[in-house]
Design an enzyme around this catalytic site. Structure first.
Site, PDB file in Angstrom:
ATOM      1  N   CYS A  45     -50.800  39.601 -35.935  1.00 31.25           N
ATOM      2  CA  CYS A  45     -49.475  40.108 -35.552  1.00 31.25           C
ATOM      3  C   CYS A  45     -48.666  40.617 -36.742  1.00 31.25           C
ATOM      4  O   CYS A  45     -47.951  41.593 -36.631  1.00 31.25           O
ATOM      5  CB  CYS A  45     -48.694  39.019 -34.824  1.00 31.25           C
ATOM      6  SG  CYS A  45     -48.253  37.598 -35.841  1.00 31.25           S
ATOM      7  N   CYS A  50     -48.660  34.237 -34.677  1.00 31.71           N
ATOM      8  CA  CYS A  50     -49.937  34.004 -33.990  1.00 31.71           C
ATOM      9  C   CYS A  50     -50.870  33.033 -34.703  1.00 31.71           C
ATOM     10  O   CYS A  50     -51.739  32.442 -34.074  1.00 31.71           O
ATOM     11  CB  CYS A  50     -50.661  35.325 -33.751  1.00 31.71           C
ATOM     12  SG  CYS A  50     -51.512  35.980 -35.196  1.00 31.71           S
ATOM     13  N   CYS A  53     -53.714  34.212 -39.423  1.00 26.05           N
ATOM     14  CA  CYS A  53     -53.793  34.440 -40.870  1.00 26.05           C
ATOM     15  C   CYS A  53     -53.546  33.170 -41.667  1.00 26.05           C
ATOM     16  O   CYS A  53     -53.333  33.236 -42.877  1.00 26.05           O
ATOM     17  CB  CYS A  53     -52.745  35.476 -41.250  1.00 26.05           C
ATOM     18  SG  CYS A  53     -51.083  34.836 -41.007  1.00 26.05           S
ATOM     19  N   ASN A 357     -32.719  30.671 -43.594  1.00 28.12           N
ATOM     20  CA  ASN A 357     -32.362  30.684 -42.175  1.00 28.12           C
ATOM     21  C   ASN A 357     -30.861  30.945 -42.013  1.00 28.12           C
ATOM     22  O   ASN A 357     -30.447  31.799 -41.228  1.00 28.12           O
ATOM     23  CB  ASN A 357     -32.752  29.330 -41.552  1.00 28.12           C
ATOM     24  CG  ASN A 357     -32.460  29.272 -40.070  1.00 28.12           C
ATOM     25  OD1 ASN A 357     -31.310  29.334 -39.664  1.00 28.12           O
ATOM     26  ND2 ASN A 357     -33.494  29.164 -39.257  1.00 28.12           N
ATOM     27  N   ASP A 369     -31.383  28.316 -34.875  1.00 26.94           N
ATOM     28  CA  ASP A 369     -31.181  26.962 -34.343  1.00 26.94           C
ATOM     29  C   ASP A 369     -30.418  26.121 -35.350  1.00 26.94           C
ATOM     30  O   ASP A 369     -29.548  25.326 -34.985  1.00 26.94           O
ATOM     31  CB  ASP A 369     -32.545  26.296 -34.094  1.00 26.94           C
ATOM     32  CG  ASP A 369     -33.152  26.773 -32.804  1.00 26.94           C
ATOM     33  OD1 ASP A 369     -32.696  26.342 -31.745  1.00 26.94           O
ATOM     34  OD2 ASP A 369     -34.073  27.614 -32.857  1.00 26.94           O
ATOM     35  N   LEU A 409     -26.743  31.625 -51.538  1.00 28.31           N
ATOM     36  CA  LEU A 409     -26.441  30.341 -50.916  1.00 28.31           C
ATOM     37  C   LEU A 409     -27.136  29.278 -51.756  1.00 28.31           C
ATOM     38  O   LEU A 409     -28.346  29.370 -52.002  1.00 28.31           O
ATOM     39  CB  LEU A 409     -26.972  30.327 -49.474  1.00 28.31           C
ATOM     40  CG  LEU A 409     -26.817  29.031 -48.706  1.00 28.31           C
ATOM     41  CD1 LEU A 409     -25.354  28.751 -48.407  1.00 28.31           C
ATOM     42  CD2 LEU A 409     -27.579  29.098 -47.399  1.00 28.31           C
ATOM     43  N   ARG A 438     -32.121  23.156 -26.202  1.00 25.91           N
ATOM     44  CA  ARG A 438     -32.765  24.422 -26.553  1.00 25.91           C
ATOM     45  C   ARG A 438     -33.549  24.896 -25.334  1.00 25.91           C
ATOM     46  O   ARG A 438     -34.411  24.173 -24.831  1.00 25.91           O
ATOM     47  CB  ARG A 438     -33.739  24.148 -27.706  1.00 25.91           C
ATOM     48  CG  ARG A 438     -34.397  25.329 -28.294  1.00 25.91           C
ATOM     49  CD  ARG A 438     -35.218  24.883 -29.504  1.00 25.91           C
ATOM     50  NE  ARG A 438     -35.479  26.022 -30.376  1.00 25.91           N
ATOM     51  CZ  ARG A 438     -36.478  26.852 -30.218  1.00 25.91           C
ATOM     52  NH1 ARG A 438     -37.334  26.678 -29.227  1.00 25.91           N
ATOM     53  NH2 ARG A 438     -36.631  27.878 -31.045  1.00 25.91           N
ATOM     54  N   GLU A1296     -63.713  37.083 -14.563  1.00 23.43           N
ATOM     55  CA  GLU A1296     -62.419  37.517 -14.035  1.00 23.43           C
ATOM     56  C   GLU A1296     -61.893  36.704 -12.853  1.00 23.43           C
ATOM     57  O   GLU A1296     -60.701  36.404 -12.802  1.00 23.43           O
ATOM     58  CB  GLU A1296     -62.503  38.992 -13.632  1.00 23.43           C
ATOM     59  CG  GLU A1296     -62.717  39.893 -14.822  1.00 23.43           C
ATOM     60  CD  GLU A1296     -62.988  41.323 -14.408  1.00 23.43           C
ATOM     61  OE1 GLU A1296     -62.101  42.156 -14.593  1.00 23.43           O
ATOM     62  OE2 GLU A1296     -64.084  41.596 -13.903  1.00 23.43           O
TER      63      GLU A1296
HETATM   64  C1  LIG Z   1     -42.419  33.286 -36.314  1.00 18.98           C
HETATM   65  C2  LIG Z   1     -41.054  32.779 -36.672  1.00 18.98           C
HETATM   66  C3  LIG Z   1     -40.352  32.054 -35.732  1.00 18.98           C
HETATM   67  C4  LIG Z   1     -39.083  31.585 -36.030  1.00 18.98           C
HETATM   68  N1  LIG Z   1     -38.424  30.848 -35.100  1.00 18.98           N
HETATM   69  C5  LIG Z   1     -37.191  30.382 -35.378  1.00 18.98           C
HETATM   70  C6  LIG Z   1     -36.469  29.608 -34.429  1.00 18.98           C
HETATM   71  O1  LIG Z   1     -36.951  29.343 -33.334  1.00 18.98           O
HETATM   72  N2  LIG Z   1     -35.241  29.164 -34.773  1.00 18.98           N
HETATM   73  C7  LIG Z   1     -34.690  29.431 -35.981  1.00 18.98           C
HETATM   74  O2  LIG Z   1     -33.600  28.983 -36.252  1.00 18.98           O
HETATM   75  N3  LIG Z   1     -35.357  30.150 -36.890  1.00 18.98           N
HETATM   76  C8  LIG Z   1     -36.565  30.641 -36.618  1.00 18.98           C
HETATM   77  N4  LIG Z   1     -37.226  31.396 -37.538  1.00 18.98           N
HETATM   78  C9  LIG Z   1     -36.518  31.826 -38.741  1.00 18.98           C
HETATM   79  C10 LIG Z   1     -36.896  31.044 -39.955  1.00 18.98           C
HETATM   80  O3  LIG Z   1     -36.267  29.815 -39.920  1.00 18.98           O
HETATM   81  C11 LIG Z   1     -36.454  31.876 -41.149  1.00 18.98           C
HETATM   82  O4  LIG Z   1     -37.282  33.005 -41.187  1.00 18.98           O
HETATM   83  C12 LIG Z   1     -36.576  31.153 -42.449  1.00 18.98           C
HETATM   84  O5  LIG Z   1     -35.853  29.969 -42.460  1.00 18.98           O
HETATM   85  C13 LIG Z   1     -36.092  32.025 -43.583  1.00 18.98           C
HETATM   86  O6  LIG Z   1     -36.369  31.352 -44.788  1.00 18.98           O
HETATM   87  P1  LIG Z   1     -37.194  32.058 -45.935  1.00 18.98           P
HETATM   88  O7  LIG Z   1     -37.191  31.128 -47.054  1.00 18.98           O
HETATM   89  O8  LIG Z   1     -38.495  32.503 -45.481  1.00 18.98           O
HETATM   90  O9  LIG Z   1     -36.235  33.287 -46.212  1.00 18.98           O
HETATM   91  P2  LIG Z   1     -36.618  34.704 -46.744  1.00 18.98           P
HETATM   92  O10 LIG Z   1     -37.399  35.414 -45.714  1.00 18.98           O
HETATM   93  O11 LIG Z   1     -37.178  34.623 -48.080  1.00 18.98           O
HETATM   94  O12 LIG Z   1     -35.174  35.348 -46.798  1.00 18.98           O
HETATM   95  C14 LIG Z   1     -34.505  35.705 -45.622  1.00 18.98           C
HETATM   96  C15 LIG Z   1     -33.245  36.506 -46.009  1.00 18.98           C
HETATM   97  O13 LIG Z   1     -32.314  35.656 -46.609  1.00 18.98           O
HETATM   98  C16 LIG Z   1     -32.066  36.008 -47.970  1.00 18.98           C
HETATM   99  N5  LIG Z   1     -32.001  34.731 -48.673  1.00 18.98           N
HETATM  100  C17 LIG Z   1     -32.913  33.729 -48.623  1.00 18.98           C
HETATM  101  N6  LIG Z   1     -32.447  32.670 -49.294  1.00 18.98           N
HETATM  102  C18 LIG Z   1     -31.252  33.008 -49.782  1.00 18.98           C
HETATM  103  C19 LIG Z   1     -30.271  32.325 -50.535  1.00 18.98           C
HETATM  104  N7  LIG Z   1     -30.441  31.064 -50.906  1.00 18.98           N
HETATM  105  N8  LIG Z   1     -29.158  32.981 -50.859  1.00 18.98           N
HETATM  106  C20 LIG Z   1     -28.961  34.254 -50.491  1.00 18.98           C
HETATM  107  N9  LIG Z   1     -29.838  34.953 -49.757  1.00 18.98           N
HETATM  108  C21 LIG Z   1     -30.967  34.327 -49.402  1.00 18.98           C
HETATM  109  C22 LIG Z   1     -33.202  36.936 -48.339  1.00 18.98           C
HETATM  110  O14 LIG Z   1     -32.786  37.879 -49.302  1.00 18.98           O
HETATM  111  C23 LIG Z   1     -33.517  37.601 -47.036  1.00 18.98           C
HETATM  112  O15 LIG Z   1     -32.625  38.634 -46.788  1.00 18.98           O
HETATM  113  C24 LIG Z   1     -38.503  31.868 -37.288  1.00 18.98           C
HETATM  114  C25 LIG Z   1     -39.210  32.607 -38.225  1.00 18.98           C
HETATM  115  C26 LIG Z   1     -40.475  33.063 -37.929  1.00 18.98           C
HETATM  116  C27 LIG Z   1     -41.214  33.885 -38.925  1.00 18.98           C
HETATM  117  S1  FES Z   2     -50.981  37.529 -38.500  1.00 22.43           S
HETATM  118 FE1  FES Z   2     -49.989  36.487 -36.919  1.00 22.43          FE
HETATM  119  S2  FES Z   2     -49.050  34.869 -38.005  1.00 22.43           S
HETATM  120 FE2  FES Z   2     -49.849  36.097 -39.561  1.00 22.43          FE
END
Ligand SMILES: Cc1cc2nc3c(=O)[nH]c(=O)nc-3n(C[C@H](O)[C@H](O)[C@H](O)COP(=O)(O)OP(=O)(O)OC[C@H]3O[C@@H](n4cnc5c(N)ncnc54)[C@H](O)[C@@H]3O)c2cc1C
Ligand code: FES
Ligand code: FES
Length: 1363
Positions: A45, A50, A53, A357, A369, A409, A438, A1296
């Site tokens: 995806c 999914c 990976c 998040n 959330d 942050l 939820r 099927e």
């Molecule tokens: C498949 C999937 C399902 C999800 N389901 C849910 C869900 O059900 N409920 C829910 O609440 N969340 C959900 N999420 C969201 C997930 O919680 C966030 O993607 C994750 O917490 C982001 O954190 P990261 O470290 O990966 O951020 P990154 O992807 O690295 O950054 C996200 C953004 O925030 C900025 N950023 C990151 N940290 C900081 C900081 N400290 N200060 C300033 N800017 C910053 C980055 O520049 C970017 O723009 C889901 C995500 C995925 C991929």
């Molecule tokens: S390819 Fe689906 S989670 Fe990465």
């Protein structure tokens, strides 16, 4: 900057990689797949949704000398962020040469890998769970097991999608490692036989020893890690500041450097949602700043650094509860942690940060959330803005303008809350209440919520009732920009003594407070959830749990609770309960040794190498030198002239080599991309696009990523002037007479005289309507091909396709070359379900065309979005029917007018009328007539998705009977039974396909499933349950199927090599359905007829090889469930020839030597020049071409009246497989097919916009079943119905038909809704057509809730108030 490291260093499966220069947006997956031999990581995806990976990432802490291992999604993890880490893929666990890992062996042995595309990711999820379990304090397990518990084992794969298996066997493989597993609960497998003693079973499991863990972090990397491993690479534009000061300097310097675009990165999981293609000048990784990664506790609360992962937050919150025993731990932190466990999946939470998040929520309005949870708890955040640190409340944070890219942050603070305060008076006792909610399509995660909520209240108990001292109500994810506090409701409740009137008013205010923004889907539903949850919380608030001395519950709540029902029971059910996963399953199979080894539940051929990642799919074939990658530019308009295509940059984007379109078709060639006998369909739109998703052009670039980005950046200039409006709905097609002609030989026959039947009826329903939508295949491997130009104007194409023969002739015609210049090769397909029949052909043809034009190899792997947009999918349709029936429920006549939306191309649509009528006829309608029109519209052409037409027809039949039963106020099951065929009526409806009367097993199956599912008792139990429970309702339903299967001609070729090994080619393609395994078994059986020594193990000597259109012609199409059996028969015919040729020699040798072994016989046959290669073309006799499949299912569901959530409590299936060729494979097909049907009936919405462009085009919006949405009890019985003379070794199809049985889940849901509606009516809601209603397909949460009543709570309160 301190500790500068210019080069990226990491390890993969123990091998060192040093990368001096990398595009910072390169993901770990892209690197592994294109720069290493580790191709097990699959792209399913690219969204994090999914699990295909998943890899294990290991980090080393040199100070503590500790390694931390956790899973991540490699499609989102940026390569630069794995600097200093070690990556383990499933290849690192074991392989066919050095020995498989027990995970590989057990997945194979439990028959848990079909197409295998999901399997490597699943292996890594299990592996990670095993190593994490070793670090838990769980008791020492018995030898052979891990410390893992059964429930942890199932949860381990909660984020992994599998479209083939239905998850039950995967769950069994996982659970086989658990210390607390009851081995008797594990399902069918190849390790032990039914009846073996427990100890024998344990001893036969491939041995697992937790001590044998492979080294996830190599020593050499530890040594390197002792020096600094902070990547600060100008060439990669990647910076890893080690302190806040360094970060400030970096941010400031980029302010100075004008226009520098800077991006802060932590886990990069946010990109799974936003799919950003913008390239930044600098990437700043925050994870090396110690201050941002710590968890601090003081008297006031707990503070998380912004980069702390959600998994670690959960861990710390649980620790607060269990170890630190902080104030409010159990009440608050445990619940917050439990709620957070439903965010995404484990492999996302492990790298997703809490800060990321909240920033996404603040800056990009992400439906978080965490934001809602923390808002209810009065949390605060620290931010760094232009060198200034600030601490503000979360509410203030959200009310500010979006955070600018240079602000950071730093941390999040959650205060402690005292759960009980004694006010020191006799009058009152304070108590804290906290709950989170939820509503999401998947209960334990991997789905965004429709709404979430968290409520905190301080109450005290007084003589005259419950006083609300303080209340904090947070709602989020419902379609507003941010999570909110419902201040007006809070104000209304604060300081009040609880009463019904207060509650009623609170409900009214909340409806005005939680209002989704304009354009939000299911807005009214989301608001009703807010009402439901608030009601549930407040109801609990005044509930019976508290035994406050001297104050009775009744006194407290006298006028709130209705004493007519068991209020405690009622109170329990509105609590949020984490649903359990699959709790039990039973498989009954009857194998026969008559045709040994046919009939044996053998392991699927190739299952272990699929698990270990060695199985080669098309996109795993290494790119030949000079290879280009392609991506389609598609139309977003349904009918428009294409004036031109340009790119935003005005020049070809970086890495792009060419763009080709219909103008590049070579002289002598034709613009064709697919074929449905005998019609060819265009490859590209010419000047006019015909539907949104139509292929306009093909971009070619040096990498797949560049091609995909370029296709996204393309700007198409459309013009619609003077064009007729497109046809987007079937009514419009009728008005404009836009139809696809069905050839007369495919016209289904009517039965009896409809008018006469109507005249015999006591009652009738006239012109009732049903509407059905589409469904997407969601094969885990998207469409893919590799075309390699060969000498003398030839073309070799590797394609993941169900009909290589069709692609072969299309390619030849498109290029204008003879067919003998083309060769299409297909080894294995990562799931097809009909989607890789015609729709795989344009992908192969476009690659071949580009390769032909540019004289370079060209490959393509479609991204999921493009795949979903171009797929077509199942046929949507509108049905109008009139039915006549007797007072006892017997139907006398049925007429249907069906308008099928076929889209623009013919494809497989012409089979729809026949397929639909075939499945409709499962009941004796008396007389049956119909008018079925295939409407040609400006939508993408629809195709034959698994059980095409049959699944819709099965639903229509059940809907009609439901309607009839409602009109007559009869029990619908009795109406079903009354209308089941007798053998005579069956013959009348199905003619020659009926077979002998002994073959009509449905009546027996119908009774059998009732017995095995204890149907009658459960109906009574459900009645009782429904009378005792107000907010949960149950329903049960039994449904039959009769499925008309058609056998098609198929070629085969069997060759015996000098060492006695055997190689087989067949027309059928291995799609995961176990075709090769069955062919292997039949080949061994048929060759063993030679009757010499050593043929017992012949099956081990058989190899089925890839399909090659030049080696075996007339391969046809793998579809319609019967290709396995026809391929088996083709192989058997070849074997018969070979046996015939070998027999004289064998006789001679036997006379000379007394006995002959297989190896000697073959050696001698070579010496005597016996022709050891045989070809066949199996053409079924007219009397063997069609036959009927039978089955029945009973399903029971429970629905939550407040949210519309449906839980499948139990499903029992009984299915007649004839004499199964391989019961394990057939069982896998039955379970997998049923669950795909559950997806169609309950979950999957394949939606388009007003132009017909698919908008549910990713894993965020398209929800296939996951392990938490399958039945909690899942029992399948494969009936061996004995000899069927005209079938292949007495077998019947399984691919099927079982999908149709999932209609029982839908019917059970309808039954439960009926109960909810009855109750609502009893509260005064006037609804004239109370019992006659139509439940949509899919019966999603909003659809179910809508029928239960969005205003149920209001009616309930009203009924109490007016009592
Ligand atoms: C498949 C999937 C399902 C999800 N389901 C849910 C869900 O059900 N409920 C829910 O609440 N969340 C959900 N999420 C969201 C997930 O919680 C966030 O993607 C994750 O917490 C982001 O954190 P990261 O470290 O990966 O951020 P990154 O992807 O690295 O950054 C996200 C953004 O925030 C900025 N950023 C990151 N940290 C900081 C900081 N400290 N200060 C300033 N800017 C910053 C980055 O520049 C970017 O723009 C889901 C995500 C995925 C991929
Ligand atoms: S390819 Fe689906 S989670 Fe990465
Ligand atoms: S086996 Fe899981 S997707 Fe095919």
């Amino acid at each position: 900057m301190e500790g500068k490291q210019e080069c990226l260093v990491f390890a993969v499966n123990g091998e060192r990689f040093e990368v001096p220069n990398v595009d910072p947006t390169t993901t770990l997956l892209q690197f592994l797949r294109s720069h290493t031999r580790f191709k097990s990581v699959k792209l399913g995806c690219g969204d994090g949704g999914c699990g295909a990976c998943v890899v294990l990432l290991s980090k080393y802490d040199p100070v503590l000398d500790q390694v931390e291992d956790y899973t991540v999604s490699s499609c989102l993890t940026l390569l630069c962020s794995v600097n200093g880490c070690s990556v383990t893929t499933t290849e690192g666990l074991g392989n066919s040469k050095d020995g498989f890992h027990p995970i590989h062996q057990r997945l194979a042995g439990f028959h848990a890998s079909q197409c295998g595309f999901c399997t490597p990711g699943i292996c890594m999820s299990i592996y990670s769970a095993l190593i994490s379990a070793e670090r838990t304090p769980h008791p020492e397990p018995l030898p052979g097991f891990s410390r893992l518990t059964v429930s942890e084992a199932e949860k381990a794969i909660a984020g992994n999608l599998c479209r083939c298996t239905g998850y039950r066997p995967i769950a069994d493989a996982c659970k086989s490692f658990a210390a607390d597993v009851d081995i008797e609960d594990l399902g069918i497998n190849s390790f032990w036989r039914k009846g073996d003693a427990k100890e024998v079973k344990v001893s036969r499991l491939p041995s697992y020893n937790p001590e044998d863990h492979i080294c996830t972090y190599p020593e050499f990397l530890k040594d390197e890690h002792r020096s600094v491993m902070h990547l600060n690479s100008i060439s990669c534009s990647w910076y890893s500041p080690a302190s806040i000061e360094e970060l400030e300097n970096l941010l400031q310097s980029s302010v100075a450097e004008n226009c520098t675009r800077i991006k802060v990165v932590v886990g990069n999981t946010g990109n799974g949602y936003y799919n950003e293609i913008l390239q930044y000048d600098k990437y700043v990784d925050l994870r090396y700043i110690p201050e941002l990664s710590v968890v601090r506790r003081d008297n006031s609360g707990i503070e998380f650094g912004a980069t702390v992962s959600i998994s670690k937050v959960i861990f710390s919150l649980n620790e607060e509860t269990t170890v630190n025993l902080c104030p409010g731990g159990e009440l608050i932190f445990k619940k917050v942690a439990d709620h957070m466990e439903k965010i995404a999946s484990g492999f996302i939470r492990n790298s997703a940060s809490i800060g990321g998040n909240l920033v996404m929520a603040q800056r990009n309005y992400f439906p978080s959330d965490i934001a809602t949870l923390l808002l209810a708890l009065s949390s605060s955040v620290s931010i760094l803005t232009r060198c200034k640190r600030e601490k503000i409340t979360l509410e203030q944070f959200f009310s500010r303008p979006p955070l600018d890219p240079r602000s950071v942050l730093l941390s999040v603070h959650i205060p402690y809350w005292e759960p009980i305060e004694s006010a020191g008076t006799n009058e009152s006792n304070h108590r804290l209440m906290f709950e989170t909610y939820r509503a999401a399509p998947r209960p334990i995660g991997n789905a965004l919520p429709y709404l979430n909520a968290a409520f905190l209240a301080k109450i005290s108990y007084h003589k005259n009732g419950v006083l609300v001292n303080n209340i904090q109500l947070a709602f989020g994810a419902y379609g507003a920009k941010h999570s909110i506090r419902a201040r007006k409701v809070e104000e209304h409740l604060t300081g009040k003594i609880f009463s019904l009137a207060i509650l009623d008013e609170a409900i009214k205010i909340v409806k005005d407070s939680v209002i989704p923004d304009d354009g939000t889907s299911f807005a009214a539903y989301r608001s009703s959830l807010a009402v439901g949850y608030l009601f549930a919380f407040l109801f609990n608030l005044a509930g019976p749990d508290y035994d406050i001395s001297g104050v009775s519950f009744d006194e407290l709540n006298g006028n709130l609770l209705d004493n007519t029902l068991d209020s405690k029971n009622d109170n329990d059910i509105i609590q949020i309960v984490i649903p359990t996963l699959l709790s039990s399953a039973k498989q009954v199979v009857e194998s026969s040794r008559e045709y040994y080894p046919v009939g044996e539940p053998m392991i699927k051929f190739g299952a272990a190498i699929q698990a270990s990642g060695e199985a080669v799919y098309v996109d795993d074939i290494p790119s030949p030198p000079n290879c280009l990658h392609g991506a389609f530019i598609y139309s977003t308009k349904p009918l428009a002239r294409v004036k031109g295509i340009s790119f935003k940059s005005n020049s070809l984007p970086k890495g792009v080599t060419a763009v080709i379109s219909f103008k590049d078709i070579p002289k002598g060639g034709e613009n064709v991309g697919s074929k449905t006998n005998p019609v060819f369909e265009p490859l590209f739109a010419d000047d006019l696009t015909r539907y949104a998703g139509d292929r306009i052009a093909f971009v070619l670039a040096e990498t797949q990523k560049s091609a995909d980005v370029a296709a996204k950046l393309a700007v198409v200039d459309y013009d619609t002037e003077s064009l007729d409006p497109p046809i987007l709905i079937v009514e419009e097609a009728v008005e404009r007479s836009s139809f696809i002609e069905v050839p007369s030989y495919l016209h289904p026959a009517k039965v009896g005289n409809f008018l006469k039947g109507m005249a015999e009826a006591d009652h009738s329903i006239l012109s009732a309507k049903i509407e059905l939508g589409s469904q997407y295949y969601f094969y885990m491997e998207t469409q893919t091909a590799l075309a390699i130009p060969d000498e003398d104007n030839c073309m070799v194409v590797y394609s993941s396709i169900q009909c290589p023969e069709f692609a072969h002739s299309v390619i030849a015609r498109c290029l204008g070359i003879p067919e003998h210049n083309v060769r299409v090769i297909t080894r294995r397909v990562g799931g097809g379900f009909g989607g890789k029949a015609s729709k795989a052909s344009p992908v192969a043809t476009a690659c071949a065309l580009a390769a032909h034009c540019l004289r370079r190899p060209v490959r393509m792997y479609l991204d999921r979005k493009t795949d979903m947009i171009m797929a077509g999918g199942r046929h949507p349709m509108k049905i109008t029917y009139s039915v006549g029936f007797k007072s006892n429920g017997k139907i006398t006549a049925l007429h249907l007018d069906i308008l099928i939306n076929a889209g623009q191309t013919i494809d497989a649509s012409i089979i729809m009328p026949r397929n639909m009528v075939g499945a409709l006829k499962k009941y004796d309608w008396g007389a049956l007539s119909f008018d079925i029109k295939l409407c040609k519209t400006n939508h993408c052409g629809k195709t034959a998705m698994r059980a095409p037409g049959e699944v819709q027809a099965s639903f229509i039949a059940e809907s009609i009977l439901e309607n009839v039963a409602s009109v007559l106020s009869l029990d619908v099951d009795s109406v079903r039974t009354k209308n089941l065929h007798t053998y005579e009526s069956l013959k009348l409806f199905y003619g020659s396909a009926t077979g002998d009367s002994i073959e009509y097993t449905l009546p027996t199956i119908w009774d059998k499933v009732a017995k095995s599912s204890i149907f009658a008792q459960r109906i009574a139990m459900i009645k009782h349950f429904n009378s005792c429970n107000r907010w949960r309702k149950r329903g049960i339903s039994r449904a039959p199927i009769v499925y008309e299967a058609t056998v098609r001609p198929t070629p085969g070729k069997v060759s015996i090599l000098g060492d006695g090994s055997i190689v087989v080619e067949v027309g059928g393609i291995e799609l995961g359905q176990g075709l090769w395994t069955k062919v292997k078994q039949v080949t061994a059986y048929a060759l063993s007829k030679i009757q010499c020594d050593g043929t017992e193990d012949l099956v081990e000597k058989v190899r089925i090889v890839q399909s090659d259109t030049l080696s075996l012609v007339q391969g046809g199409i793998t579809a319609g469930s019967t290709t396995s059996e026809s391929s088996c028969e083709a192989a058997r015919l070849c074997c018969n020839f070979l046996v015939e040729r070998l027999a004289p020699l064998k006789k001679k040798l036997q006379e000379q030597m007394g006995s002959v072994t297989w190896d000697v016989l073959i050696l001698q046959a070579h010496n005597h020049s016996v022709n050891l290669a045989a070809n066949s073309y199996y053409v079924p006799e007219p009397s063997s071409r069609g036959y009927l499949n039978y089955g029945a299912a009973v399903s029971e569901v429970e629905l939550n009246v407040l949210t519309g959530e449906t839980t499948i409590l139990r499903a029992d299936i009984v299915y007649d497989c004839g004499q199964s060729l391989n019961p394990a494979v057939d069982l896998g097909q039955i379970e997998g097919s049923f669950i795909q049907g559950v997806g169609f009936f309950m979950l999957e919405e394949y939606l388009t916009n007003a132009d017909g462009l698919v908008v549910t085009d990713n894993t965020w919006t398209y929800k296939i079943p996951t392990i938490d949405t399958i039945p909690k009890q899942f029992n399948v019985e494969v009936v061996n119905s004995g000899h069927h003379q005209k079938r292949v070794l007495s077998s019947k199809a399984s691919g099927e038909p079982p999908l149709l049985l999932a209609v029982s889940v839908h019917c059970a849901t309808r039954a439960a809704i009926k109960e909810a509606r009855k109750q609502r009516k009893s509260w005064g809601a006037s609804d004239e057509t109370n019992s006659i209603f139509q439940l949509e397909v899919p019966a999603t949460m909003p659809a179910v809730k809508q029928l239960c009543g969005l205003d149920t709570v209001e009616w309930y309160l009203q009924s109490l108030l007016t009592r």
